[in-house]
Design a protein around this motif. Structure first.
Motif, mmCIF file in Angstrom:
data_model
loop_
_atom_site.group_PDB
_atom_site.id
_atom_site.type_symbol
_atom_site.label_atom_id
_atom_site.label_comp_id
_atom_site.label_asym_id
_atom_site.label_seq_id
_atom_site.Cartn_x
_atom_site.Cartn_y
_atom_site.Cartn_z
ATOM 1 N N GLU A 83 0.341 12.942 -4.891
ATOM 2 C CA GLU A 83 -0.680 12.038 -4.372
ATOM 3 C C GLU A 83 -1.351 11.287 -5.513
ATOM 4 O O GLU A 83 -1.542 11.842 -6.595
ATOM 5 C CB GLU A 83 -1.760 12.828 -3.638
ATOM 6 N N GLU A 116 2.715 9.229 -3.119
ATOM 7 C CA GLU A 116 2.029 8.265 -2.246
ATOM 8 C C GLU A 116 0.575 8.101 -2.661
ATOM 9 O O GLU A 116 -0.029 9.027 -3.210
ATOM 10 C CB GLU A 116 2.093 8.723 -0.780
ATOM 11 N N GLU A 158 -2.976 16.933 7.520
ATOM 12 C CA GLU A 158 -1.633 16.405 7.240
ATOM 13 C C GLU A 158 -0.584 17.509 7.233
ATOM 14 O O GLU A 158 0.531 17.315 7.690
ATOM 15 C CB GLU A 158 -1.619 15.637 5.922
ATOM 16 N N SER A 166 2.864 2.189 2.195
ATOM 17 C CA SER A 166 3.224 2.678 3.520
ATOM 18 C C SER A 166 4.539 2.081 3.997
ATOM 19 O O SER A 166 5.051 2.440 5.042
ATOM 20 C CB SER A 166 2.115 2.314 4.503
ATOM 21 N N ARG A 172 -8.507 16.540 5.172
ATOM 22 C CA ARG A 172 -7.341 15.655 5.366
ATOM 23 C C ARG A 172 -6.057 16.380 5.006
ATOM 24 O O ARG A 172 -5.040 16.233 5.673
ATOM 25 C CB ARG A 172 -7.444 14.429 4.473
ATOM 26 N N PHE A 201 -6.955 -1.092 2.556
ATOM 27 C CA PHE A 201 -6.340 0.233 2.444
ATOM 28 C C PHE A 201 -6.554 1.117 3.677
ATOM 29 O O PHE A 201 -6.037 2.238 3.729
ATOM 30 C CB PHE A 201 -6.855 0.960 1.195
ATOM 31 N N SER A 254 -2.683 8.451 -1.580
ATOM 32 C CA SER A 254 -3.242 9.138 -0.416
ATOM 33 C C SER A 254 -4.733 8.876 -0.263
ATOM 34 O O SER A 254 -5.272 8.947 0.837
ATOM 35 C CB SER A 254 -3.018 10.654 -0.533
ATOM 36 N N THR A 255 -5.402 8.588 -1.368
ATOM 37 C CA THR A 255 -6.862 8.582 -1.316
ATOM 38 C C THR A 255 -7.448 7.472 -2.174
ATOM 39 O O THR A 255 -7.066 7.305 -3.332
ATOM 40 C CB THR A 255 -7.400 9.941 -1.855
ATOM 41 N N ASP A 287 0.820 -1.212 0.000
ATOM 42 C CA ASP A 287 0.000 0.000 0.000
ATOM 43 C C ASP A 287 0.848 1.253 0.000
ATOM 44 O O ASP A 287 0.343 2.358 0.121
ATOM 45 C CB ASP A 287 -0.962 -0.001 1.184
ATOM 46 N N ASP A 298 -7.349 3.741 6.381
ATOM 47 C CA ASP A 298 -7.901 5.097 6.370
ATOM 48 C C ASP A 298 -7.564 5.901 5.108
ATOM 49 O O ASP A 298 -7.891 7.078 5.022
ATOM 50 C CB ASP A 298 -7.494 5.867 7.636
ATOM 51 N N LYS A 299 -6.925 5.260 4.160
ATOM 52 C CA LYS A 299 -6.780 5.943 2.864
ATOM 53 C C LYS A 299 -8.135 6.023 2.148
ATOM 54 O O LYS A 299 -8.331 6.831 1.249
ATOM 55 C CB LYS A 299 -5.803 5.193 1.958
#
Ligand code: ADP
Ligand code: MG
Length: 449
Positions: free
Chosen positions: A330, A364, A443, A35, A439, A391, A366-367, A33, A393-394
């Motif tokens: 993103e 990344e 961030e 991360s 968000r 995924f 992000s969403t 993912d 909280d993305k």
């Protein structure tokens, strides 16, 4: 979902409904993912036997379907159906929250006049469809509406928000005061809207999020990077042959500001259109210097400040998408709440990881946005659960329902936000935009802390 990973669906639970797992199960899932954590493996998907296609290994289990349940439909059908083609059902189908004509008996709602489907010719994206067009494949075989169970024919009360609430939401969404009601980020957020599957809602998401954020005080640029030019159509920006477009920026080094066009009626929104010329760019880029970072350079050189740049990607993982991934910080992945939704996603994630390693370390995912959710199907719920498990909280809390207003809007050169701001589609995209904006601010606060 059962312990064996199979979804509870009448189409697969009957005898002889042995899933054809080699073709369509979600094997080989491990997906990073982004991360940096260990890849997780969600339970295997098993295919639904759908449509009238013959199934390897045995006949279709017709006996397992109760008599009062309509025949299994192709889970992908609906997106290609002429929006105003006569429905064989008196009630809305396919997650159509409203159904044509709901405003006729509901005066006082803030609905643009030209948006009334009855007043407009039947057409999809400019193609006039005769009003007596027969229903598409799959419709003719359905039983009379009276034999439907309620899961397929929800009551109007279930789907329509109460009138007063709808009107209030419409005003909130259109934000006529133009105040900044969605927080602006402290630096430009370049978001690449990508998924190599076609028809999952990339363009729809790009257009509607961009309009929502612009209506609420953000300065937004949409870069149409799909040769089909659907985002340009959706924003009503000319993109016929000869119009300066993103191709000129990528291949000939023309500055973006020379091709960006203001979007009519939305003061804070600009669009870099795509013409059919872009279809050749994928090949022409191969021999161009710094071929992967042409778009990144063009965006960085833009003299104006934007809060958001949305890049609407084509349904492929070629050089155009790579350009978008190199230009962005993103990635926003729309996932259609349908069967096959996650298939191929690991390929996209792998490409994102490659771009991060070699070309754009700040990139990344992000969403994740769930689109075309049909709450009447258990499949949509199952897909949502799997995507959220994987995924975390993305995945935005806001989920976009399948809503006919969303699919009608582009044929009027509008987003659903302006076409029918009180609709469920508009409300959901508004909520998604709000979540993205909030968000971003959270961030940046944690970044600066
Ligand atoms: P992509 O850009 O990924 O190919 P699109 O945004 O063009 O996908 O969407 C594919 C089709 O689905 C379009 O006809 C669009 O109008 C329709 N569509 C997208 N989102 C919705 C929705 N929430 N409800 C109904 N139709 C939708
Ligand atoms: Mg598209």
């Amino acid at each position: 979902m059962h312990d064996d990973g199979r979804y509870d669906d009448p189409r697969v639970t009957g005898p002889g409904a042995d899933p054809v797992s080699r073709e369509t199960s979600y094997q080989g899932w491990p997906v990073d993912d982004g991360s940096g954590g260990p890849a997780t493996t969600p339970p295997d998907y098993h295919p639904l036997v759908h449509g009238d296609e013959p199934v390897a290994g045995g006949p279709r289990p017709t006996s397992s379907v109760p008599a009062n349940v309509p025949p299994a439909r192709d889970p992908h059908e609906g997106t290609g159906r002429p929006v105003n083609a006569p429905s064989p059902h008196p009630a809305p189908v396919h997650g159509d929250a409203a159904g044509p004509g709901r405003y006729e008996s509901q005066p006082g709602t803030a609905v643009p006049q030209q948006a009334t489907p009855q007043a407009a010719p039947d057409r999809v994206a400019g193609v006039v469809v005769p009003s007596d067009t027969p229903p598409g494949p799959g419709y003719g075989a359905e039983p009379a509406a009276s034999t439907y169970v309620s899961r397929e024919t929800p009551t109007r009360e279930e789907d329509d928000p109460p009138l007063a609430m709808e009107a209030m939401r419409a005003v909130q969404i259109l934000n006529p005061s133009g105040e900044v009601t969605m927080p602006r980020p402290d630096r430009t957020r370049v978001m690449c809207v990508a998924n190599q599957k076609g028809g999952v809602g990339k363009t729809t998401t790009t257009v509607n999020l961009a309009v929502a954020l612009a209506l609420h005080g953000n300065r937004v640029l949409v870069v149409d990077l799909d040769p089909q030019g659907n985002a340009s159509t959706g924003l009503n920006v000319p993109h016929h042959t000869g119009v300066p477009d993103v191709y000129d920026c990528l291949i000939n080094g023309v500055p973006l500001e020379e091709v960006a066009q203001g979007v009519e009626g939305i003061p804070n929104l600009w669009c870099v259109p795509a013409t059919i010329d872009l279809a050749g760019a994928e090949i022409e880029l191969v021999s161009v210097v710094a071929r992967e970072s042409r778009l990144a350079r063009a965006i960085a050189a833009y003299p104006g400040h934007f809060d958001y740049v949305f890049i609407d990607c084509p349904p492929s993982l070629g050089l155009l998408t790579v350009n978008a991934l190199v230009a962005a910080q993103e990635v926003l992945i729309p996932i259609q709440c349908e069967y096959y939704a996650l298939e191929g996603l690991n390929q996209l994630i792998n490409n994102i990881n490659l771009v991060r390693q070699h070309l754009n370390p700040r990139l990344e995912v992000s969403t994740i946005l769930l689109t075309m959710y049909d709450r009447r199907t258990r499949l949509a719920d199952a897909v949502e659960q799997d995507v959220r498990n994987h995924f975390g909280d993305k995945v935005l809390q806001a989920v976009i329902p399948r809503n006919v207003r969303v699919s009608e809007a582009p044929s009027y050169g509008q987003s659903v936000m302006t076409y029918d701001p009180g609709s469920r589609g508009a409300t959901s995209y508004f909520e998604a935009a709000q979540e993205i904006a909030e968000r971003g601010v959270r961030e940046s606060v944690s970044r600066n802390a």
